[in-house]
Design a protein around this motif. Structure first.
Motif, PDB file in Angstrom:
ATOM      1  N   UNK A  90     -29.526  16.108  21.507  1.00 17.36           N
ATOM      2  CA  UNK A  90     -30.591  17.050  21.847  1.00 17.36           C
ATOM      3  C   UNK A  90     -30.297  17.851  23.107  1.00 17.36           C
ATOM      4  N   UNK A  91     -29.372  17.377  23.940  1.00 14.68           N
ATOM      5  CA  UNK A  91     -28.981  18.114  25.140  1.00 14.68           C
ATOM      6  C   UNK A  91     -27.513  17.824  25.429  1.00 14.68           C
ATOM      7  N   UNK A  92     -26.845  18.770  26.090  1.00 11.06           N
ATOM      8  CA  UNK A  92     -25.463  18.556  26.481  1.00 11.06           C
ATOM      9  C   UNK A  92     -25.043  19.582  27.504  1.00 11.06           C
ATOM     10  N   UNK A  93     -23.977  19.269  28.247  1.00  7.44           N
ATOM     11  CA  UNK A  93     -23.545  20.240  29.250  1.00  7.44           C
ATOM     12  C   UNK A  93     -22.792  21.408  28.632  1.00  7.44           C
ATOM     13  N   UNK A  94     -22.086  21.180  27.500  1.00  2.00           N
ATOM     14  CA  UNK A  94     -21.423  22.259  26.759  1.00  2.00           C
ATOM     15  C   UNK A  94     -20.607  23.161  27.673  1.00  2.00           C
ATOM     16  N   UNK A  95     -19.891  22.582  28.610  1.00  3.00           N
ATOM     17  CA  UNK A  95     -19.130  23.406  29.546  1.00  3.00           C
ATOM     18  C   UNK A  95     -17.811  23.876  28.979  1.00  3.00           C
ATOM     19  N   UNK A  96     -17.244  23.092  28.072  1.00  2.00           N
ATOM     20  CA  UNK A  96     -15.942  23.450  27.542  1.00  2.00           C
ATOM     21  C   UNK A  96     -14.824  23.337  28.558  1.00  2.00           C
ATOM     22  N   UNK A  97     -15.037  22.631  29.669  1.00  2.63           N
ATOM     23  CA  UNK A  97     -13.997  22.452  30.695  1.00  2.63           C
ATOM     24  C   UNK A  97     -13.114  21.279  30.281  1.00  2.63           C
ATOM     25  N   UNK A  98     -12.047  21.552  29.568  1.00  5.78           N
ATOM     26  CA  UNK A  98     -11.192  20.526  29.008  1.00  5.78           C
ATOM     27  C   UNK A  98     -10.749  19.508  30.043  1.00  5.78           C
ATOM     28  N   UNK A  99     -10.735  18.237  29.626  1.00  4.55           N
ATOM     29  CA  UNK A  99     -10.266  17.172  30.498  1.00  4.55           C
ATOM     30  C   UNK A  99     -11.360  16.431  31.227  1.00  4.55           C
ATOM     31  N   UNK A 100     -12.533  17.035  31.411  1.00  4.81           N
ATOM     32  CA  UNK A 100     -13.634  16.385  32.104  1.00  4.81           C
ATOM     33  C   UNK A 100     -14.497  15.625  31.105  1.00  4.81           C
ATOM     34  N   UNK A 101     -15.136  14.537  31.597  1.00  7.01           N
ATOM     35  CA  UNK A 101     -16.116  13.855  30.770  1.00  7.01           C
ATOM     36  C   UNK A 101     -17.253  14.821  30.445  1.00  7.01           C
ATOM     37  N   UNK A 102     -17.779  14.710  29.233  1.00  6.22           N
ATOM     38  CA  UNK A 102     -18.917  15.519  28.821  1.00  6.22           C
ATOM     39  C   UNK A 102     -20.182  14.667  28.861  1.00  6.22           C
ATOM     40  N   UNK A 103     -21.277  15.262  29.284  1.00  5.32           N
ATOM     41  CA  UNK A 103     -22.548  14.543  29.362  1.00  5.32           C
ATOM     42  C   UNK A 103     -23.466  15.008  28.238  1.00  5.32           C
ATOM     43  N   UNK A 104     -23.992  14.053  27.465  1.00  2.00           N
ATOM     44  CA  UNK A 104     -24.865  14.364  26.337  1.00  2.00           C
ATOM     45  C   UNK A 104     -26.062  13.428  26.337  1.00  2.00           C
ATOM     46  N   UNK A 105     -27.147  13.885  25.723  1.00  2.00           N
ATOM     47  CA  UNK A 105     -28.315  13.045  25.485  1.00  2.00           C
ATOM     48  C   UNK A 105     -28.586  13.024  23.982  1.00  2.00           C
TER      49      UNK A 105
END
Length: 218
Positions: free
Chosen positions: A34-49
């Motif tokens: 339902x939510x996410x950072x969607x940064x597309x910055x390859x290599x970093x952890x992604x945060x999602x809910x």
């Protein structure tokens, strides 16, 4: 702006292990990002809910054991419902897919529905050229189906998360008075208009209502 409704079907090599676990388990009824950072910055952890309907103990055990999650926090919202904040460690396919749908003019509309047939359904808004480019750059091992293409009208993302049959069931239920107060129509009336069994109509309505409620900020 154009909007595209997509279904992505993963194979055994590309599916995320938690998606596969939930899909292959009988302990879960719904699984949506339902939510996410969607940064597309390859290599970093992604945060999602995620919002999940199912057994939280079974889910948390699997989440703790997977090597793809660096951190998480699970919050129970009912006997069989919970939200989970996840710091996900992306692999190459995840990085490429996330970058594909966040580049240029594109905006991915939550919720993303993770289904038991190893598919994910969601909508994307953007310029036609960017949408076409994204479809062409989806990684190998992921089969793509375009369910709908149209002009973006600012409609609620919850509606976009419904199947065509669920939208039809809600529309008919509203028209015949199922949602009136006091109620002036029954599930049998909805089923008659849908030309299906009452139990099937009730299931369409239950799933549609659950999808819409899970998409609301309350």
């Amino acid at each position: 702006m154009k909007t595209v409704r997509l279904t992505l079907r993963y194979d055994a090599e590309t599916i995320h292990p938690m998606h596969r676990f939930v899909a292959d388990s009988d302990a879960f009824d719904a699984y949506r990002m339902v939510h996410g950072n969607f940064t597309g910055d390859g290599g970093d952890d992604n945060a999602f809910i995620f919002h999940v309907v199912g057994d939280p103990t079974v889910y948390e055990t699997a989440l703790a054991e997977t090597g793809r999650v660096s951190d998480y926090e699970l919050t129970r919202t009912g006997d069989r419902s919970f939200t989970v904040y996840v710091r996900d460690v992306p692999d190459d396919v995840d990085d490429r897919l996330l970058e594909t749908f966040t580049r240029g003019s594109l905006v991915t509309l939550p919720p993303l529905e993770y289904r038991s047939d190893w598919t994910v359904r969601f909508s994307v808004v953007g310029d036609p050229a960017d949408l076409q480019r994204a479809l062409e750059e989806i990684p190998e091992g992921i089969e793509t189906s375009v369910e709908r293409v149209g002009e973006y009208d600012g409609g609620d993302a919850a509606v976009g998360a419904l199947t065509a049959r669920q939208r039809e069931a809600l529309r008919i239920a509203r028209e015949v008075g199922y949602f009136d107060v006091p109620r002036s129509a029954s599930v049998d009336d909805v089923a008659a208009e849908l030309d299906c069994a009452p139990g099937t109509a009730a299931e369409h309505l239950r799933k549609a209502e659950s999808t819409v409620m899970d998409s609301l900020e309350l």
